[in-house]
Design a protein around this motif. Structure first.
Motif, PDB file in Angstrom:
ATOM      1  N   LYS A 266       0.845  -1.178  -0.145  1.00  0.00           N
ATOM      2  CA  LYS A 266      -0.001   0.070   0.168  1.00  0.00           C
ATOM      3  C   LYS A 266       1.006   1.268   0.228  1.00  0.00           C
ATOM      4  O   LYS A 266       1.765   1.432   0.689  1.00  0.00           O
ATOM      5  CB  LYS A 266      -0.905   0.089   1.210  1.00  0.00           C
ATOM      6  N   VAL A 267       0.406   2.419  -0.694  1.00  0.00           N
ATOM      7  CA  VAL A 267       1.174   3.456  -0.834  1.00  0.00           C
ATOM      8  C   VAL A 267       0.131   4.710  -0.634  1.00  0.00           C
ATOM      9  O   VAL A 267      -1.011   4.501  -1.034  1.00  0.00           O
ATOM     10  CB  VAL A 267       1.844   3.550  -2.118  1.00  0.00           C
ATOM     11  N   CYS A 268       0.491   5.569   0.122  1.00  0.00           N
ATOM     12  CA  CYS A 268      -0.229   6.639   0.547  1.00  0.00           C
ATOM     13  C   CYS A 268      -0.083   7.667  -0.686  1.00  0.00           C
ATOM     14  O   CYS A 268       0.988   8.042  -1.078  1.00  0.00           O
ATOM     15  CB  CYS A 268       0.379   7.503   1.673  1.00  0.00           C
ATOM     16  N   GLY A 269      -1.314   8.129  -1.300  1.00  0.00           N
ATOM     17  CA  GLY A 269      -1.148   8.921  -2.510  1.00  0.00           C
ATOM     18  C   GLY A 269      -1.518  10.459  -2.200  1.00  0.00           C
ATOM     19  O   GLY A 269      -1.749  11.223  -2.859  1.00  0.00           O
ATOM     20  N   ALA A 270      -1.754  10.815  -0.954  1.00  0.00           N
ATOM     21  CA  ALA A 270      -1.956  12.135  -0.503  1.00  0.00           C
ATOM     22  C   ALA A 270      -0.976  13.218  -1.088  1.00  0.00           C
ATOM     23  O   ALA A 270      -1.388  14.275  -1.270  1.00  0.00           O
ATOM     24  CB  ALA A 270      -2.220  12.371   1.036  1.00  0.00           C
ATOM     25  N   SER A 271       0.305  13.041  -0.941  1.00  0.00           N
ATOM     26  CA  SER A 271       1.224  13.680  -1.258  1.00  0.00           C
ATOM     27  C   SER A 271       1.966  13.599  -2.579  1.00  0.00           C
ATOM     28  O   SER A 271       2.907  14.226  -3.061  1.00  0.00           O
ATOM     29  CB  SER A 271       2.332  13.780  -0.156  1.00  0.00           C
TER      30      SER A 271
ATOM     31  N   THR B  75      -9.451   7.104   1.518  1.00  0.00           N
ATOM     32  CA  THR B  75      -8.227   7.104   2.191  1.00  0.00           C
ATOM     33  C   THR B  75      -7.012   7.834   1.253  1.00  0.00           C
ATOM     34  O   THR B  75      -5.887   7.901   2.065  1.00  0.00           O
ATOM     35  CB  THR B  75      -7.801   5.861   2.889  1.00  0.00           C
ATOM     36  N   LYS B  76      -7.239   7.681   0.271  1.00  0.00           N
ATOM     37  CA  LYS B  76      -6.058   8.401  -0.676  1.00  0.00           C
ATOM     38  C   LYS B  76      -4.869   7.290  -0.789  1.00  0.00           C
ATOM     39  O   LYS B  76      -3.871   7.715  -0.838  1.00  0.00           O
ATOM     40  CB  LYS B  76      -5.594   9.634  -0.418  1.00  0.00           C
ATOM     41  N   ALA B  77      -5.246   5.983  -0.657  1.00  0.00           N
ATOM     42  CA  ALA B  77      -4.261   4.990  -0.836  1.00  0.00           C
ATOM     43  C   ALA B  77      -4.297   4.165  -1.761  1.00  0.00           C
ATOM     44  O   ALA B  77      -5.461   3.936  -2.353  1.00  0.00           O
ATOM     45  CB  ALA B  77      -4.417   4.257   0.498  1.00  0.00           C
ATOM     46  N   TYR B  78      -3.324   3.739  -2.593  1.00  0.00           N
ATOM     47  CA  TYR B  78      -3.164   3.097  -3.382  1.00  0.00           C
ATOM     48  C   TYR B  78      -2.903   1.585  -3.060  1.00  0.00           C
ATOM     49  O   TYR B  78      -1.879   1.450  -2.229  1.00  0.00           O
ATOM     50  CB  TYR B  78      -2.018   3.317  -4.690  1.00  0.00           C
TER      51      TYR B  78
ATOM     52  N   PRO C 167       1.780   6.564  -8.493  1.00  0.00           N
ATOM     53  CA  PRO C 167       2.932   5.842  -8.595  1.00  0.00           C
ATOM     54  C   PRO C 167       3.140   4.740  -9.361  1.00  0.00           C
ATOM     55  O   PRO C 167       2.111   4.067 -10.033  1.00  0.00           O
ATOM     56  CB  PRO C 167       3.332   5.703  -6.961  1.00  0.00           C
ATOM     57  N   THR C 168       4.430   4.497  -9.813  1.00  0.00           N
ATOM     58  CA  THR C 168       4.661   3.275 -10.680  1.00  0.00           C
ATOM     59  C   THR C 168       5.331   2.175  -9.801  1.00  0.00           C
ATOM     60  O   THR C 168       6.163   2.364  -9.031  1.00  0.00           O
ATOM     61  CB  THR C 168       5.379   3.740 -11.791  1.00  0.00           C
ATOM     62  N   VAL C 169       4.556   1.032  -9.810  1.00  0.00           N
ATOM     63  CA  VAL C 169       4.944  -0.090  -9.110  1.00  0.00           C
ATOM     64  C   VAL C 169       5.335  -1.226  -9.791  1.00  0.00           C
ATOM     65  O   VAL C 169       4.829  -1.568 -10.891  1.00  0.00           O
ATOM     66  CB  VAL C 169       4.037  -0.487  -7.999  1.00  0.00           C
ATOM     67  N   LYS C 170       6.530  -1.905  -9.551  1.00  0.00           N
ATOM     68  CA  LYS C 170       7.040  -3.136 -10.375  1.00  0.00           C
ATOM     69  C   LYS C 170       7.321  -4.253  -9.331  1.00  0.00           C
ATOM     70  O   LYS C 170       8.001  -3.710  -8.057  1.00  0.00           O
ATOM     71  CB  LYS C 170       8.469  -2.708 -11.244  1.00  0.00           C
TER      72      LYS C 170
END
Length: 1285
Positions: A178-183, A218-221, A188-191
């Motif tokens: 999980k990645v927070c996208g608020a900022s 929650t603005k979470a990826y 984001p790019t995930v590999k």
């Protein structure tokens, strides 16, 4: 005073700045423009914003404001304000309101800060945040080989990292990050990687799926990696990387795969429940979820684990989901529960289709009564992959009963090899071969009045992308082609640009082309608006590429020059640029010049002019020309020469006034190399002083020191230059000013310039420091540190000279060695001197070069690096097995890997370890090039495991491991099967006879003996097998036709085995011949014809017996015996008699049980009767068209005539029609058609690439028609200019 050159004119005097606000706040951005009547536009995400309840836009004079009311997380994007040719960008960041924690947590946090070690009373409950703590210490716990990638600074993008997990073979496991996208301003790019470099995005499919979804609240990826039906070779180290612009983070984790556990039978009806997840690590796909790969597989029916209550391993807070609890059969719970509890059970176990389940439950309750015809019915549902086969099986109570199979209510008849009906004892089988989507139906087995119903679901495999799209960078107006290759010909793909689907429009901007498995997107006349990310999607994956469009750089052929004019004269500024379509704006002292009666602005071709008539003192100033759409300008100065006569002679000592320019003696003037250096120094003095300019490379010495000799001297008196040492230098003097100008400043012009003014009244001097800045020197040739399958790591040294300004970054380019086109890898300057270049093709040679960038611009490119080739490790060796074994040694052999790749194979490495241990020990030092090896000095009686890995320049391949551990002990006698000579040929037996085979073998200790037929174990009810130490007996008491086939025998000791096969053919009497008829009757002769029997008894037909009988007596007499043809003539018949005929078929077993009797009789007419000549039908010579020579596929060069030829026959002469891509070419003047003696020719005059396609020739007459087609490829001509490039 130096003149600013190439300075961008901004329309704003005050620019808005980025702000940070809380949710619900009101945010106001302010800007001020240069002009009062300037038109201002506000944008959000590059789209214009209009006033509304959400946004307020106001303007008062030159002050403009933009207000966002009740800000929320969706407003955290980029904004811009535009006025004229100026555009200013700014951002709004939203932070969530601070929530005060509970009192217990606050105390716990304070205690945690004060005390070095938490105690039982002060430690807070960290069950929900345990993953964060684990993540902080995860790097310390990992071995050195598994440490995170620290090539970039870690910024902690992960809010939840994937954790290591364990799974058994055949089970599923999910890793969650999980990645927070608020900022973050963009997604984001995930590999996901396995090992060091294997990118798992290209491996997605049946066993691996990558999914992602975004929670707007929650603005979470959330990113998930699903491993389906895990295999032993899936074990190893994995890595997850996340990147967003200049931020980067990574996490390592391990996967351990255990041997398969024994599983109980699964209820196929559980396939009708969907998978759901909630909190705690269970999987759940919401409406915002999206699948990165295998998008359509997420909705299929999972027949292995659906409708089962599962949990995950609870070791800490793991985001690894493994089914470890015993399965619960929801069908059994529903059957026993009262109807009032159905909804509660559905909610508890996550059932979404309760109504459908209750309908099936009702049918199940009806079918619970014991069936009299069926011992075992069909399962409720079956699933099979497209292209595979499936076998449906039932057991009947009566072995002799007839069974009917229905598909969607229609009876199935055996046609070809599609459907195969089998009957073995009381078992009945229906085999469906090569399943397609048309076989997805309901199947019914009918016995009398009873039925058994099932459903067959055909799963279509996903369409995979075999060759991905490539990034492209083109110039404006060019044509772009994005090409990809998919796994299935004719598959449907979807093209998108920045998430919006592309379709054909009336302007033909986008064109879509299909050629087999290749799909091409063509964009004509690209513009700046076409920049973006283009994506191609299939139901099994997607590929993304970026298109970058650059405009041609504008060149200045003639710059505008400074002018000095007198009153009433005309002043004309003139410049010439490379593009005649470029418009521009003239400015005076930063204010736009408007044409009037004295001022004229003209634009003719590439020349732009500004003409001022009747010059006045107010016209003096700095004039600038700004080309529209280009970030530079051209400047010059207009000086007004005013002639005055002073009748009062006076003398004032000369004085240099540097302070009035805001400068001191210590000030430094900076000029960009190539621009004009202009020093305008105010001076006073009467009479007009003589001006002397000198230049020295070093600073002026202090008072009392010796004066160094100046390197250059310029003298000016009464407005005339007395000395001029360089043609680039211009010195002039006006009333109250002395001006020193250098056209095109160079690096050697840097230094200290001294100005000395003298007249009879005195002397004054001043120093001016000049610094010339330039673009940096090119870096040295880059060095390639390492390569992988599709990437490399390159390193370089900073340039020796930075141009007088610090280097802010570097730009990288790469190209194929045999190509002339360089591909830019980054557009924003990259600050480090080590870079990882990706998206390269394995086995292709590349070169790299580097540009250095400072505030002035970009340097010339560095020398190209040494050519390098991206290389990947090979695949694992295949066929690893044990060839021999003793008390201390073992001999292994294997075959080379199936995929070796572009690099040569260096050798093989062999390792072993004890069973239950993971410490692998090399069997010998170094590598071996052989595919067999003897390992010595092994412990006797120990169970050992062995593996082999192939090595090349890229490193080791995945290991090939034995399926099971081997006990190190000597095999006294290797297993060997001695097949008797009489059994090496096909064994033929009649139906009902006994089959008794004795096959000896050897081997000590006693080997394990296994018999199979067509890969399946033998039915003990039909075949008996008895084994001893030295032989095996194969016995069938009463053989049947179904016993025919190939039987395989295997004897095995540990991992050493031997195999043999025996072919058995069970034969029976043939069936009767078919369709016996009288072909002709003449005189005393009758011609007979018939067809071979439908059933030949599983052996060849050796002949026929033909018999005749007089219809009066019906006594049969043999006419022919062992007759081999299927037609004959019966002669010597008696006139006046009427005869009938019959035919028996003969094979190696005997005569057919029943003959085939003629339906008609033959009457032999008596003599004396008038002979009637038989009437013969006129022979019909008509024949349907048939092509005797087909069209051939051709590849030709554009511009040269081409012919397509074929030949056809047919009576009457057929009509010929030619088609191109199913379009009639009859009336097309570009094509000529010829016909000569059946030879058909189509001539295409001077074809172009658009004439390529599928050409069809159709021949039609009254008897039928026939077609033939071919593919024509037209290649573009290669010109001399292309060869030179």
């Amino acid at each position: 005073m130096p003149e600013p050159t190439k300075k961008t004119v901004s329309a704003f005097t005050k620019k808005p700045k980025s702000q940070t606000a809380e949710i619900g706040a009101t945010v106001k951005f302010e800007a001020e423009t240069e002009k009062l009547d300037a038109k201002v536009r506000w944008q959000r995400d590059s789209k214009d914003v209009s006033p509304s309840d959400k946004y307020t836009i106001s303007a008062e004079g030159n002050k403009h404001s933009f207000t966002i009311n009740n800000a929320d997380m969706e407003d955290a994007v980029g904004y811009a304000v535009i006025a004229g040719g100026s555009k200013v960008k700014f951002e709004l960041k939203i932070k969530e309101s601070e929530v005060k924690p509970a009192a217990v947590d606050t105390k716990a946090d304070e205690a945690k800060e004060v005390q070095p070690a938490p105690t039982e009373s002060s430690a807070p409950d960290t069950s929900e945040h345990a993953s964060n703590g684990a993540a902080d210490g995860a790097h310390d716990a990992l071995p050195e080989s598994h440490q995170p990638d620290t090539r970039q600074d870690l910024t902690g993008l992960f809010t939840e990292k994937p954790q290591s997990g364990e799974v058994s073979v055949g089970e599923n496991i999910t890793f969650v990050a999980k990645v927070c996208g608020a900022s973050l301003l963009k997604k984001p790019t995930v590999k996901w990687f396995k090992g060091k470099w294997m990118d798992l995005a290209s491996k997605s499919g049946k066993h691996l799926q990558l999914k992602e979804h975004y929670d707007r609240n929650t603005k979470a990826y959330t990113f998930e990696m699903h491993i389906i039906a895990a295999k032993a070779n899936y074990a190893g180290a994995y890595r997850c990387e996340v990147a967003s612009r200049d931020k980067f983070d990574s996490c390592n984790f391990d996967l351990i795969v255990h041997e398969a556990r024994v599983q109980e039978g699964l209820d196929i009806r559980s396939a009708f429940r969907r998978t759901s997840t909630g909190a705690g690590g269970k999987k759940k796909m919401g409406e915002h979820g999206s699948s990165t790969d295998g998008g359509e597989d997420s909705g299929e029916l999972d027949f292995s684990g659906l409708l089962k209550k599962s949990s995950f391993l609870k070791t800490g807070h793991r985001n690894v989901h493994v089914s470890s609890e015993p399965d619960v059969d929801v069908w059994e719970i529903l059957q026993k529960a009262p109807p009032s509890e159905f909804e509660k059970i559905a909610f508890q176990y996550g059932i979404t289709d309760l109504r459908g389940m209750l309908k099936r439950l009702k049918k199940m309750k009806k079918e619970e009564k014991k069936s009299e015809a069926f011992l075992k019915k069909l399962d409720p549902a079956y699933q099979v992959e497209k292209g595979h086969k499936i076998k449906l099986q039932i057991e009947v109570a009566n072995p002799d009963v007839e069974v009917k199979w229905l598909k969607n209510g229609q009876e199935i008849h055996p046609t070809g090899s599609k459907y195969i009906f089998e009957s073995v004892g009381n078992k009945r089988f229906l085999t469906i071969n090569n399943c397609t989507l048309a076989d997805d139906a309901a199947y019914t087995c009918v016995i009398g009045d009873e039925k058994s119903v099932t459903e067959l679901f055909v799963k279509e495999p996903p369409v995979l992308i075999l060759r991905n799209l490539e990034d492209q960078m083109v110039m404006k107006g060019e044509r772009v082609e994005f090409e990809c290759e998919v796994s299935e010909e004719g598959a449907q793909v979807k093209w998108e640009k920045d998430g919006v689907e592309l379709t054909r429009d009336e302007s033909f901007k986008y064109r879509f082309k299909k050629d087999g498995c290749k799909h091409v997107l063509i964009i004509n006349d690209v513009t700046k608006e076409d920049c973006g990310h283009y994506r191609v999607k299939t139901n099994g994956g997607q590929s993304l590429a970026e298109l970058m469009v650059q405009e041609k750089q504008l060149e200045v052929y003639q710059n505008i020059a400074d002018l000095t004019v007198k009153a009433k004269d005309q002043a004309m500024f003139k410049c010439e640029v490379s593009d005649e379509n470029v418009k521009g704006i003239w400015y005076k002292n930063g204010v736009e010049v408007k044409p009037d009666a004295r001022t004229h602005i003209s634009h003719i071709g590439r020349i732009h002019k500004l003409t001022i008539d009747d010059v006045k003192p107010d016209d003096e100033g700095d004039y600038t020309f700004v080309p529209e759409g280009h970030a530079f300008n051209l400047s010059a100065k207009l000086n007004f020469l005013e002639v005055k006569i002073d009748f009062v002679p006076r003398q004032d000592p000369p004085k240099i006034h540097l302070d009035c320019m805001g400068r001191t003696a210590e000030s430094t003037i900076i000029v960009v190399a190539g621009n004009k250096l202009r020093l305008d120094v105010p001076i006073t003095g009467d009479p007009a002083p003589t001006v002397i300019w000198t230049k020295s490379d070093k600073a002026r010495p202090k008072e009392g020191d010796l004066h160094p000799e100046p390197s250059h001297t310029w003298t000016l008196k009464d407005g005339e230059v007395l000395t001029d040492t360089d043609g680039r230098v211009h010195v002039e003097s006006t009333k109250g000013h002395c001006i020193f100008t250098i056209e095109g400043a160079e690096r050697q012009d840097e230094g200290v310039y001294s100005v000395i003014v003298r007249n009879p009244a005195g002397e004054d001097a001043a120093d001016i420091n000049v610094k010339v800045v330039d673009v940096p020197d090119p870096p040295e040739a880059p060095r390639i540190l390492s390569v992988s399958e599709d990437s490399c790591i390159v390193q370089w040294d900073p340039p020796v000279y930075n141009g007088g300004q610090p280097v802010i970054g570097y730009v990288m380019e790469r190209k194929k060695t045999k190509s002339y086109r360089w591909m830019r890898l980054n557009f924003d300057p990259y600050k480090e001197t080590t870079y990882e270049a990706k998206r390269m093709i394995e086995g292709v040679a590349y070169e790299m070069r580097i540009y250095a960038v400072n505030a002035i611009g970009m340097s010339r490119p560095s020398a190209a690096s040494q050519p390098f080739v991206p290389i990947a490790p090979t695949s694992e060796p295949v066929g690893l097995c044990v060839e021999d074994i003793s008390d201390t040694t073992i001999t292994l052999k294997w075959r080379a890997p199936e995929r070796i790749g572009a690099a040569d194979l260096d050798g093989y490495g062999v390792e072993y370890c004890k069973e239950g241990s993971d410490e692998w020990v090399p069997a010998f030092a170094g590598l071996t090039e052989r595919t067999s090896v003897i390992i010595r000095d092994l412990p006797t009686g120990e169970k050992m495991q062995f593996r082999v890995r192939a090595y090349n320049i890229a490193g080791p391949s995945p290991p090939a491991t034995l399926q099971q551990a081997v006990t190190i002990r000597e095999i006294m006698q290797r297993p060997k099967i001695w097949v008797p000579r009489n059994l090496r040929q096909t064994i033929i037996r009649k139906v009902g006879e006994t089959v008794n085979l004795v096959i000896p073998f050897q081997g000590k200790p006693r080997p394990k003996v296994t018999w199979t037929k067509d890969g399946e174990p033998l039915d003990p009810k039909q075949v008996s097998v008895r084994n001893s130490d030295t032989d095996t007996i194969f016995f069938i008491r009463r053989s049947e036709r179904k016993d025919s086939g190939k039987y395989d025998l295997q004897v095995q000791i540990e991992n050493v085995e031997d195999k043999a096969s025996v072919n058995i053919q069970i034969v029976d009497l043939p069936g009767p011949p078919q369709n016996l008829k009288l072909a002709d009757i003449w005189g005393f002769n009758v011609a007979l014809e018939w067809k071979p029997p439908k059933d030949n008894g599983n052996c060849d037909i050796t002949g026929y017996i033909i018999q005749k009988a007089d219809k009066k007596t019906m006594e049969w007499y043999t006419v022919y015996d062992q007759y081999r043809r299927t037609n004959c003539v019966v002669s010597d018949l008696i006139m006046g008699n009427e005869y009938v005929f019959r035919v028996y078929a003969i094979n190696m077993v005997g005569l057919s049980p029943e003959p085939c009797v003629s339906k008609d009789s033959a009457y032999i007419q008596k003599t004396g009767i008038d002979y009637k000549h038989p009437s013969y039908k006129e022979h019909d010579f008509s024949e349907a068209p048939k092509f005797t020579h087909p069209l051939m596929n051709r590849s030709v060069i554009a511009g040269y005539n081409v012919t397509l030829s074929c030949s056809v026959r047919g009576i009457p002469k057929p009509k010929i029609i030619w088609y191109k891509n199913k379009i009639d070419l009859t009336n097309e003047p570009k094509y000529r058609m010829f016909t000569n003696q059946g030879v058909l020719t189509l001539e295409i005059r001077k074809p172009c690439p658009f004439d390529g396609g599928v050409y069809t020739c159709k021949a039609i007459n009254d008897s039928g028609e026939d077609t033939v087609e071919c593919k024509l490829e037209v290649r573009s001509q290669v010109t001399k200019e292309d060869i030179k490039k």
